[in-house]
Scaffold this motif. Structure first.
Motif, PDB file in Angstrom:
ATOM      1  N   ILE A 107       0.868  -1.193   0.000  1.00 13.02           N
ATOM      2  CA  ILE A 107       0.000   0.000   0.000  1.00 13.02           C
ATOM      3  C   ILE A 107       0.905   1.244   0.000  1.00 13.02           C
ATOM      4  O   ILE A 107       1.009   1.958   0.999  1.00 13.02           O
ATOM      5  CB  ILE A 107      -0.982  -0.039   1.198  1.00 13.02           C
ATOM      6  CG1 ILE A 107      -1.750  -1.364   1.196  1.00 13.02           C
ATOM      7  CG2 ILE A 107      -1.942   1.149   1.154  1.00 13.02           C
ATOM      8  CD1 ILE A 107      -2.731  -1.541   2.337  1.00 13.02           C
ATOM      9  N   CYS A 112     -10.208  -3.301   2.463  1.00 13.45           N
ATOM     10  CA  CYS A 112      -9.987  -3.977   3.738  1.00 13.45           C
ATOM     11  C   CYS A 112     -10.411  -5.441   3.669  1.00 13.45           C
ATOM     12  O   CYS A 112      -9.912  -6.258   4.445  1.00 13.45           O
ATOM     13  CB  CYS A 112     -10.746  -3.291   4.861  1.00 13.45           C
ATOM     14  SG  CYS A 112     -10.054  -1.682   5.196  1.00 13.45           S
ATOM     15  N   CYS A 117      -7.610  -7.225   1.822  1.00 16.85           N
ATOM     16  CA  CYS A 117      -6.454  -7.150   2.712  1.00 16.85           C
ATOM     17  C   CYS A 117      -6.610  -8.133   3.871  1.00 16.85           C
ATOM     18  O   CYS A 117      -5.696  -8.892   4.192  1.00 16.85           O
ATOM     19  CB  CYS A 117      -6.350  -5.715   3.224  1.00 16.85           C
ATOM     20  SG  CYS A 117      -5.095  -5.444   4.438  1.00 16.85           S
ATOM     21  N   LYS A 145      -4.266 -11.258   4.812  1.00 18.68           N
ATOM     22  CA  LYS A 145      -3.571 -11.291   6.099  1.00 18.68           C
ATOM     23  C   LYS A 145      -3.872 -12.589   6.828  1.00 18.68           C
ATOM     24  O   LYS A 145      -2.958 -13.284   7.281  1.00 18.68           O
ATOM     25  CB  LYS A 145      -3.995 -10.095   6.970  1.00 18.68           C
ATOM     26  CG  LYS A 145      -3.331  -8.792   6.546  1.00 18.68           C
ATOM     27  CD  LYS A 145      -3.425  -7.730   7.626  1.00 18.68           C
ATOM     28  CE  LYS A 145      -4.654  -6.912   7.514  1.00 18.68           C
ATOM     29  NZ  LYS A 145      -4.579  -5.578   8.108  1.00 18.68           N
ATOM     30  N   CYS A 152      -4.006   3.531   7.712  1.00 14.78           N
ATOM     31  CA  CYS A 152      -3.919   2.990   6.360  1.00 14.78           C
ATOM     32  C   CYS A 152      -4.757   3.858   5.410  1.00 14.78           C
ATOM     33  O   CYS A 152      -5.938   4.113   5.669  1.00 14.78           O
ATOM     34  CB  CYS A 152      -4.446   1.565   6.333  1.00 14.78           C
ATOM     35  SG  CYS A 152      -4.710   0.999   4.659  1.00 14.78           S
TER      36      CYS A 152
HETATM   37 FE1  FES Z   1      -5.580  -3.529   5.019  1.00 18.69          FE
HETATM   38 FE2  FES Z   1      -5.442  -0.983   4.971  1.00 18.69          FE
HETATM   39  S1  FES Z   1      -6.647  -2.171   3.726  1.00 18.69           S
HETATM   40  S2  FES Z   1      -4.267  -2.310   6.161  1.00 18.69           S
END
Ligand code: FES
Ligand code: AMP
Ligand code: ZN
Ligand code: ZN
Length: 314
Positions: free
Chosen positions: A83, A130, A133, A137, A222
């Motif tokens: 990012i 998110c 992500c 994760k 973020c």
């Molecule tokens: Fe996962 Fe920001 S979208 S840390």
């Protein structure tokens, strides 16, 4: 303002405990709160090897510091999400922390090791960032913990995080999620034990902890999380906390004490779903290919997305 313990000058007031603390006794309070969470929820046993997922933010660096101070053998795991500058500088904080303390850090870089990054995955799958992500994760945390033979994977989720997610899940009555909102999820086939030792501490306390312990951390949020609905729930809870100190704690721990069991057991064995190894990566999944491999496949095939630097509004 005097410290509740030693009557010396206090550096922080904690309204939920109706008390003020000096630096030494505040740091002790933080350790005590982690000990309490670890023992009450049987998160760890002496001698356990722990992998802590560190983002470079205050919570996870404080957690790494706290667990190490408490005598656990703790390695760190940093995931480069790609990012833009945000990820670059987050990694710098994590590496500096590990180097200064001689701690072992495992690094996984989504772009270099998996062939895609979060902005590209989000665009390619039309998911909110998110969600792409979080999925990546969870998958890569599990994999690293299992490959390294760790007893538990720890994350830096704090009381603000857990209470905000709980509020969101209650508002939408997401009963499946509610059953999983415990601070410990036991190990299962292909999954490591997952623990959240900071559930008794708030965001503000973790920021104070880092300042007092001289831990430098990523203060930026973020850039892809803007508008994330958890942030709105956090603001709502902060308003409630001002009017009634302890509201976040009561919401979350009241739920754990009196309601979570109604939404399924920690192991979910009343309603077992058949899991089989993913055809591509071997991780447990309900389909042929796991959600991560499907996401990765779509993202690798897409044109990489470059994050434009954000213009500052102030
Ligand atoms: Fe996962 Fe920001 S979208 S840390
Ligand atoms: P978040 O979902 O960003 O609120 O982060 C919750 C927790 O996940 C953090 O406290 C960390 O333990 C972990 N985490 C988040 N981002 C990363 C990352 N890039 N690398 C490793 N761990 C992370
Ligand atoms: Zn004191
Ligand atoms: Zn897979």
């Amino acid at each position: 303002m005097k410290c509740r313990v030693c009557r010396g000058p206090a550096v922080i007031d904690i309204r939920r405990h109706n008390a003020n603390f000096c630096a030494e006794h505040f740091l002790r309070l933080c350790r005590d709160q982690v000990e309490k969470a670890v023992s009450r929820f049987a998160m760890l046993q002496r001698g356990d090897r722990v992998l802590v997922a560190v983002s470079g933010g205050k919570d996870s660096l404080a957690l790494w510091d706290l667990l190490t101070e408490m005598g656990y053998e703790v390695d760190g795991l940093y995931l480069g999400l790609g990012i833009g500058d945000y990820s670059d500088s987050s990694g710098t904080y994590v590496r500096a922390f590990a180097e200064a303390r001689g701690l072992h850090l495992i690094e996984v870089d989504l772009r270099a090791d998996e062939g895609f990054d979060v902005p590209t995955a989000a665009a390619a799958t039309r998911r909110v960032p998110c969600s792409a992500c979080g999925l990546s994760k969870r998958h890569l945390f599990d994999r690293a913990a299992l490959e390294g033979g760790y007893d538990a994977l720890a994350t830096g989720h704090n009381l603000d995080d857990e209470a905000a997610v709980l509020l969101g899940n209650v508002v939408k009555w997401q009963t499946d999620y509610l059953g999983r909102q415990r601070p410990v999820l036991p190990a299962g086939d292909g999954f490591p034990r997952k623990i959240k030792p900071l559930v008794r501490l708030t965001e503000r306390e973790m920021a104070a902890y880092c300042v007092l312990r001289g831990i430098d951390y990523q203060v930026e949020e973020c850039p892809m999380a803007a508008g994330n609905r958890h942030l709105g729930h956090k603001e709502t809870l902060n308003d409630m906390e001002v009017r009634s100190p302890g509201a976040k704690h009561d919401l979350y721990f009241g739920f754990l004490d009196r309601a979570v069991d109604r939404f399924g057991s920690a192991t979910d064995d009343e309603d077992p779903v058949a899991l089989a190894p993913c055809a591509e990566c071997g991780a447990p999944t309900t389909g042929d290919t796991c959600a991560f491999c499907r996401l990765a496949g779509q993202a690798r095939a897409a044109e990489p997305v470059t994050l434009r630097p954000r213009r500052r509004s102030r």
